[in-house]
Design a protein around this motif. Sequence first.
Motif, PDB file in Angstrom:
ATOM      1  N   PRO A 111     -52.138 -10.864  45.213  1.00 15.07           N
ATOM      2  CA  PRO A 111     -51.744 -12.081  44.871  1.00 15.07           C
ATOM      3  C   PRO A 111     -50.365 -11.829  44.909  1.00 15.07           C
ATOM      4  CG  PRO A 111     -53.075 -10.909  42.964  1.00 15.07           C
ATOM      5  CD  PRO A 111     -53.254  -9.973  44.212  1.00 15.07           C
ATOM      6  N   TRP A 112     -49.645 -10.586  44.786  1.00 14.73           N
ATOM      7  CA  TRP A 112     -48.080 -10.406  44.717  1.00 14.73           C
ATOM      8  C   TRP A 112     -47.547 -10.749  46.234  1.00 14.73           C
ATOM      9  CZ3 TRP A 112     -47.494  -5.686  47.130  1.00 14.73           C
ATOM     10  CH2 TRP A 112     -48.483  -4.773  46.908  1.00 14.73           C
ATOM     11  N   MET A 113     -48.442 -10.307  47.194  1.00 13.21           N
ATOM     12  CA  MET A 113     -48.015 -10.398  48.466  1.00 13.21           C
ATOM     13  C   MET A 113     -47.315 -11.969  49.027  1.00 13.21           C
ATOM     14  SD  MET A 113     -47.744  -7.577  50.061  1.00 13.21           S
ATOM     15  CE  MET A 113     -48.219  -7.818  52.127  1.00 13.21           C
ATOM     16  N   PRO A 114     -46.152 -11.774  49.425  1.00 12.77           N
ATOM     17  CA  PRO A 114     -45.538 -13.099  49.615  1.00 12.77           C
ATOM     18  C   PRO A 114     -46.250 -13.854  50.793  1.00 12.77           C
ATOM     19  CG  PRO A 114     -44.003 -11.614  50.415  1.00 12.77           C
ATOM     20  CD  PRO A 114     -45.089 -10.907  49.602  1.00 12.77           C
ATOM     21  N   VAL A 115     -46.753 -13.223  51.803  1.00 18.07           N
ATOM     22  CA  VAL A 115     -47.779 -13.680  52.707  1.00 18.07           C
ATOM     23  C   VAL A 115     -48.934 -13.234  52.750  1.00 18.07           C
ATOM     24  CG1 VAL A 115     -47.867 -14.487  55.174  1.00 18.07           C
ATOM     25  CG2 VAL A 115     -45.587 -13.793  54.192  1.00 18.07           C
ATOM     26  N   THR A 116     -50.140 -13.974  52.638  1.00 17.38           N
ATOM     27  CA  THR A 116     -51.327 -13.200  52.695  1.00 17.38           C
ATOM     28  C   THR A 116     -51.748 -13.367  54.242  1.00 17.38           C
ATOM     29  OG1 THR A 116     -52.102 -15.102  51.793  1.00 17.38           O
ATOM     30  CG2 THR A 116     -52.604 -13.279  50.591  1.00 17.38           C
ATOM     31  N   LEU A 117     -52.076 -12.050  54.763  1.00 16.07           N
ATOM     32  CA  LEU A 117     -52.458 -11.966  56.018  1.00 16.07           C
ATOM     33  C   LEU A 117     -53.891 -11.961  56.220  1.00 16.07           C
ATOM     34  CD1 LEU A 117     -50.920 -11.597  58.667  1.00 16.07           C
ATOM     35  CD2 LEU A 117     -51.204  -9.167  58.256  1.00 16.07           C
ATOM     36  N   TYR A 118     -54.534 -11.775  54.924  1.00 14.67           N
ATOM     37  CA  TYR A 118     -56.254 -11.598  55.197  1.00 14.67           C
ATOM     38  C   TYR A 118     -56.549 -13.061  55.346  1.00 14.67           C
ATOM     39  CZ  TYR A 118     -60.666 -10.871  53.275  1.00 14.67           C
ATOM     40  OH  TYR A 118     -62.108 -10.618  53.461  1.00 14.67           O
ATOM     41  N   ASN A 119     -57.843 -12.873  56.303  1.00 15.71           N
ATOM     42  CA  ASN A 119     -58.534 -14.004  56.701  1.00 15.71           C
ATOM     43  C   ASN A 119     -57.891 -14.717  57.937  1.00 15.71           C
ATOM     44  OD1 ASN A 119     -61.056 -14.859  55.841  1.00 15.71           O
ATOM     45  ND2 ASN A 119     -60.444 -15.164  54.057  1.00 15.71           N
ATOM     46  N   THR A 120     -56.843 -14.025  58.507  1.00 13.22           N
ATOM     47  CA  THR A 120     -56.350 -14.581  59.785  1.00 13.22           C
ATOM     48  C   THR A 120     -56.593 -13.739  60.853  1.00 13.22           C
ATOM     49  OG1 THR A 120     -54.220 -13.392  59.297  1.00 13.22           O
ATOM     50  CG2 THR A 120     -54.384 -15.519  58.218  1.00 13.22           C
TER      51      THR A 120
END
Lengths: 561, 356
Positions: A419-428
Amino acid sequence: MKPVVLDNNRIFRRVGVILALFLLTISIGVPLLLIFWQSVYPDGQWDWMAPIRTITGHHLSGVLLNSVWLGICVVAVTTLLALPLAWMMAKTRMGQHRWVDVILMIPFMTPPYIGSMGWILFMQKGGYLQQWVSSAEKWSELFFSFWGMVLIMSLHLFPFLYLLLRDALIRIGGNLEEAGSVHGAPAGYRFRRIILPLLLSSYGMGIMLVFVKTIAEFGTPATFGRRIGYYVMTSEIHKYISSWPIDFGKATSLASVLLSVCLVMWYMQSAMSRKFTYRLVGGKGQRSKRYSLRGGAGWLCGIYLAVLLILSVGIPYFSIIAASTMKLRGAGLSLDNVTLDHFRDLLSWGSVSMKAIGNSLGLSLAASTVAVVIGTGFALAIGKSSSFMQRVIDLFSLLPNTVPGIVMVVGLILFWNSPWMPVTLYNTYGMVVLTYVVLFLPYTVQYVKSSFTQIDGTLFQAGQVFGGKPLYILRRILVPLIIPGMLAGWMMTFTIATRELVGSLLILPPSMQTSATYIFAQFEQGQVSLGMAMAVVTVGMTVLMLLGIELLNSKRKWNAS
Amino acid sequence: MLGMKTRKKSAMLLLTAVMSISLFGCSTNSTAGNAGQSAGEGSTAAAAQPTETAGGKLVLYSAGPQKLADNIVSGFTAKTGIEVEMFQGTTGKILARMEAEKSNPVADVVILASLPSAQALKADGLTLPYPEAANADKLNKDWSDTEGNYFSSSASALGIVYNTKLVSTPPTSWAELATPAWKDAVNIPDPTLSGSALDFITGYLSVNGDQGWDLLDSYKANGVAMAGANQEALDPVITGAKSIVAAGVDYMAYSSKDKGEPLDIVYPEEGTVISPRPAAILKSSQNVENAKAFIDYLLSDEAQKLVADAYLIPGREDIEASNRANLKDIPQLKVDWNWMSEHGDETAARFSEIFK
């Protein structure tokens, strides 16, 4: 003028090292740290004893020994398979048949569980062999033993060792041997005192990777190993990760043991390699002597190659193709049971399977290109592993190859989905590319490093003496000499990425499939024929592509030996 | 010195730029991950105030036959206009994925192939109750949660699946598989990989107590092999390497048989276990209205018909399948789901210890 040039070089190198360290930290270091964090912080409470308790409370020693013993046996058998072949292809006229290299990549491109399935379908009770030759009933099931498993895994991994050894043998060239011969050394002595020591560094690296791949491999233990009741570390880890109750803590504790074994191997290899690395590619041109192989020796080599091809490609692919063209799997081998329907279903335009193939190709192209760019940078930053920092980079860039893929992938998910990542790359799409790059980075790094460490420093000095600026030297001396390594790394990454399964299963966005997950899903769904057809199509496409590259490549100068 | 420092700095900047291009540049379809990001500040808050109504999307994690899932998804989309993103895998894989995504959940609805897993999700407070689901009252009471935390929209019964080319008189009881006639000819799915196999073993033990282990010990003594998940256990029987799967899921057998493979199935007379396939809305869902609409669709006549067509037992008691044995025709053991739920782990562990 000269000191300035040197200074520039040093700064250049230092920036490279820092860059590499930073990249490795965020792509490999932090994800693995998160994994270890999970193993000492189970259920939201700090408990540093947790991993130790898992290891002692679990009948681990037997499983660990199984893994190590398997690794040792596979290393021995791959050596037996690869060394004679590498010598033939480097030192005899057989080396002109470049297609052999591409064919020999097929086992490596085949997903391990598909290869094992091929062998199982061939050798089992009522299998293809027994349908063909009924007298085989008495012995074919003896194949289902530990040594059968070693053979399957060795046949899968030996091309890897072979390519490394062959390139090393070509680099050794003929002049050193000729020098020995001029001084009166007989063939056996020349092999023992000249070839062997020069080969050791590449061999060490090769067997380390084979060992590590073997004990980190999941596909064959899951299909063949389970069948013969031979359990290894990866099957245990996978159990904790894929069945209820999911326990990343336990899985990571086991993974850390596996990792430690790999680190010991790495340390031994790097110590050996530092002792036995020699500058082989110098300023002088090289000639290599090729034996022409007439008569008995030629026959022997030909038969050896044929047997190897039958075992590594012929038998598994006979089974795979047979299974992919069967109307009813229960009806067995017979002409009226043959159909091409599965291929038609598979290749119908706009189908799920075609999309999966497209996804696989796109992802692999993107991943292998990024991996080559970054990996070459790392390899150059590592250089000759002279400083501590460089050795750290070396170790880090090797980690993805030593940690079981599934553990690495879980770490990446924990990191890129936090949750603390500015950009969630997961699911891309980007997450998949990143995962592939991280998983296969070691290949590019090892290949480029292996060609880089054998370049004699005098070449660069010569470039400087003649007034070459660093960039010019890079462009005209360094890059041409490491391009074969880069190309090998690119091809390796591409071929493995097209069949990558474990990571893809966890990381692909919902509704997206690659050819490997498609195959796996078909197996799970009982559509074995459709899955096998997909394997034939993807491996076939990759082979054609590699043949194309090989054709282009053989016209280029740097490969002419 | 100063020059070097600025160089380092610019290198870092350059690096960051390169990183963002190489890593994020490819993520053209990154909406899936980012869409819910802003809304997902607190999962409980998101659950309390549904963010979307009609239209929009739904993320579904589904275990079990893919064709059925595909059909249900396309039927649902056709009816509601809601786009569904689906991850298809085994129960174990779905649970692993949920665990990995724990800090930032993605799925709205899960369909599992194991009731105890759904009970565990409920016990962990991960499910969102939806007691007012349409047609929920017609569901088989034993398989679904009374508070509406999960709904078993389908089920499969476990039986003795055999190769008709190799077996002319199939065994009629579980004990018969331990007789010399079937030595080394039987597979049983691995309960750590197959939720239904675990259901059978725990179900059998919940009825027979500790004596139930005698049957399993005699299986081991007779060379019964533990072989992967359901399909992996079934494949060698199709190709003739083994003759029988004990505790095989019936819908796989029916669909293979329909294709023409030499397979058939019997349900032993002393009774068997029926393994329900629960669906649940996750509390972390960011598309709660869509998730509820999906559950309603799962329990509708239309979807239940699709379930029956896939050779599964419909979850609603008022709907029957014409292509397979229905619930009333299958002799059942009087299993205790609570006991099974509590003892799943240790049973699976003990079983694997024996059969390894």
